[in-house]
Enzyme design. Structure first.
Site, PDB file in Angstrom:
ATOM      1  N   TYR A  13      20.675  38.910  60.267  1.00 14.67           N
ATOM      2  CA  TYR A  13      21.768  38.152  61.747  1.00 14.67           C
ATOM      3  C   TYR A  13      22.083  37.023  61.464  1.00 14.67           C
ATOM      4  O   TYR A  13      20.411  36.599  61.001  1.00 14.67           O
ATOM      5  CB  TYR A  13      21.036  38.620  62.782  1.00 14.67           C
ATOM      6  CG  TYR A  13      21.802  38.669  63.396  1.00 14.67           C
ATOM      7  CD1 TYR A  13      22.244  39.243  64.222  1.00 14.67           C
ATOM      8  CD2 TYR A  13      21.817  36.855  64.567  1.00 14.67           C
ATOM      9  CE1 TYR A  13      23.528  38.531  64.933  1.00 14.67           C
ATOM     10  CE2 TYR A  13      22.533  36.446  65.098  1.00 14.67           C
ATOM     11  CZ  TYR A  13      23.108  37.633  65.609  1.00 14.67           C
ATOM     12  OH  TYR A  13      24.242  36.950  67.321  1.00 14.67           O
ATOM     13  N   GLU A  65      29.689  35.486  63.984  1.00 16.51           N
ATOM     14  CA  GLU A  65      28.553  36.241  64.527  1.00 16.51           C
ATOM     15  C   GLU A  65      28.967  37.131  63.242  1.00 16.51           C
ATOM     16  O   GLU A  65      29.680  38.152  63.091  1.00 16.51           O
ATOM     17  CB  GLU A  65      28.457  37.239  65.237  1.00 16.51           C
ATOM     18  CG  GLU A  65      27.098  38.161  65.441  1.00 16.51           C
ATOM     19  CD  GLU A  65      27.113  38.407  66.704  1.00 16.51           C
ATOM     20  OE1 GLU A  65      27.635  39.815  66.960  1.00 16.51           O
ATOM     21  OE2 GLU A  65      26.254  39.142  67.420  1.00 16.51           O
TER      22      GLU A  65
END
Ligand code: GDP
Ligand code: MN
Length: 399
Positions: free
Chosen positions: A109, A197
């Site tokens: 992530y 993101e």
């Protein structure tokens, strides 16, 4: 302002972030053509909607021949995708993105957000990608790496290397990881983003680092100087109430309740929503019509608030400092005379020329409920329409 995954990937690629080969499609036929162009023997068909959580909602399909690509795309087009992030209204799929399939070894992530408390851009990363950051924070909090970026220096290569190291990246992949982190940061900073993101950022079995998913959000107030980003706006993905407001130059945020609010000033609009809640009601919107609330703006605000069919009452709360209550009152009377509404309208005026303003409303003969204080206005509004909760329960029972 949000953009689509394929757009975010194109932008990030321009900043040196590696992504799988892919192409956009507006029809199932185009989707198979894209798969053919990309080549290989595995593809991923991805619904392009402004929401996350597509994978679990059927918006991401891995396919192993062109017929499967056709069928997957066919099943997505025109469908409403409801994910746990999209809200119950969901988002309709008008575009799908076809990507070459990737053999994943590890999912990471990588995110960039604005940290309000330190007023800095913060890198948030985790070795446990794939699931959402909220879930990671629940399940694997110790895997999360947070790193603040000094605005005077910017993100340093050393810092990026440190982040990559904490994600367990070593050897030849280090250089690619640093390029990915630095590139994402530059995209964030140079384009007035508020969020980047990449989830998942993957390590592939053949040793590459690729952004498999990408999300970017931008600062609406900076879009005047980013025409190339503004162009990416997709109104089909926005709350139609907010699109209408933005097109009319009003600051509007759609909410779930049933009491529409027309207020001048953002602070007063917040206080009005608080007061509605304190009185046991639920606001249908935040709306700041601005300091110079001209009759035209008041009329526009009424049209906008009424276009939300959940609205059962409208509370107008005006404090006239620079403005004048009589002028605002004229606007309210004009708006309601030209376009009568079938829900109760509660008006609270305060400030300059308040007596004249009240007189204008009284003389108009319109069925407007006048209030002196904000708390009184909120109480009348809440008392004059069905309770939001009862409405929801009623709808649920009927369904
Ligand atoms: P989201 O659910 O909206 O966040 O959509 P993502 O683009 O993140 O896709 C969801 C999941 O699908 C990813 O976490 C991956 O596990 C999987 N996925 C996406 N693309 C590929 C691919 O090319 N190969 C494989 N094996 N899995 C993929
Ligand atoms: Mn994702």
């Amino acid at each position: 302002m949000d953009i689509h995954e394929y757009q975010a990937k194109e932008i990030l690629q321009g900043f040196g972030v590696k992504v799988p080969p892919g192409g956009l499609a507006y029809s199932p036929e185009q989707a198979t053509y894209r798969a053919h162009e990309i080549g290989g023997d595995k593809w991923v068909v991805k619904a392009q909607v402004h929401t996350g959580g597509r994978g679990k909602a059927g918006g991401v399909k891995v396919c192993s021949d062109e017929h499967e690509v056709f069928d997957a795309a066919n099943a997505m087009f025109g469908k409403k995708l409801v994910t746990h992030q999209s809200g119950p209204a969901g988002k309709i799929v008008y575009r799908v993105y076809i990507e070459g399939g990737v053999e994943i070894e590890r999912e990471l992530y990588l995110g960039f957000v604005l940290d309000r408390s330190t007023e800095r851009i913060m890198v948030v990363a985790s070795s446990e990608g794939g699931m959402e950051i909220e879930e990671i924070a629940e399940d694997e909090p110790e895997s999360i790496v947070r790193s603040l970026i000094d605005p005077a220096v910017g993100l340093t290569e050393f810092q990026a290397r440190e982040i990559a190291f904490e994600l367990g990246i070593t050897g030849k992949q280090m250089q690619q990881a640093v390029a990915t982190i630095m590139g994402s940061y530059r995209a964030f900073r140079d384009l007035d983003a508020t969020m980047v993101e990449i989830n998942p950022l993957v390590l592939t079995t053949d040793g590459n680092i690729l952004a498999l998913d990408a999300k970017m959000g931008f600062d609406d107030n900076a879009m005047f100087r980013r025409p190339e980003i503004s162009e990416l706006r997709d109104k089909s993905q926005e709350d139609p109430r907010e699109t209408r407001a933005a097109d009319r130059g009003l600051s509007y945020v759609g909410l779930e309740g049933n009491i529409g609010c027309i207020v001048n000033g953002a602070g007063l609009a917040m206080a009005t929503m608080d007061m509605i809640k304190t009185s046991g009601g639920e606001p249908a919107n935040f709306l700041d019509i601005g300091g110079g609330a001209s009759p035209e703006r008041v009329a526009k605000a009424f049209r906008l608030v009424r276009s939300d069919e959940n609205v059962d009452a409208i509370l107008v709360n005006i404090f006239a400092g620079i403005n004048r209550c009589d002028w605002v009152a004229e606007g309210v009377v004009e708006a309601l005379t030209n376009n009568p509404v079938d829900v109760p309208v509660i008006v609270r005026l305060a400030g300059t020329n308040v007596d004249e303003g009240r007189q204008i409303i009284a003389d108009s003969g319109l069925p407007i409920l006048m209030a002196t204080t904000l708390s009184e206005a909120a109480k009348i509004s809440v008392g004059s329409c069905p309770r939001h909760e009862d409405k929801i329960n009623h709808t649920a029972e009927a369904a």
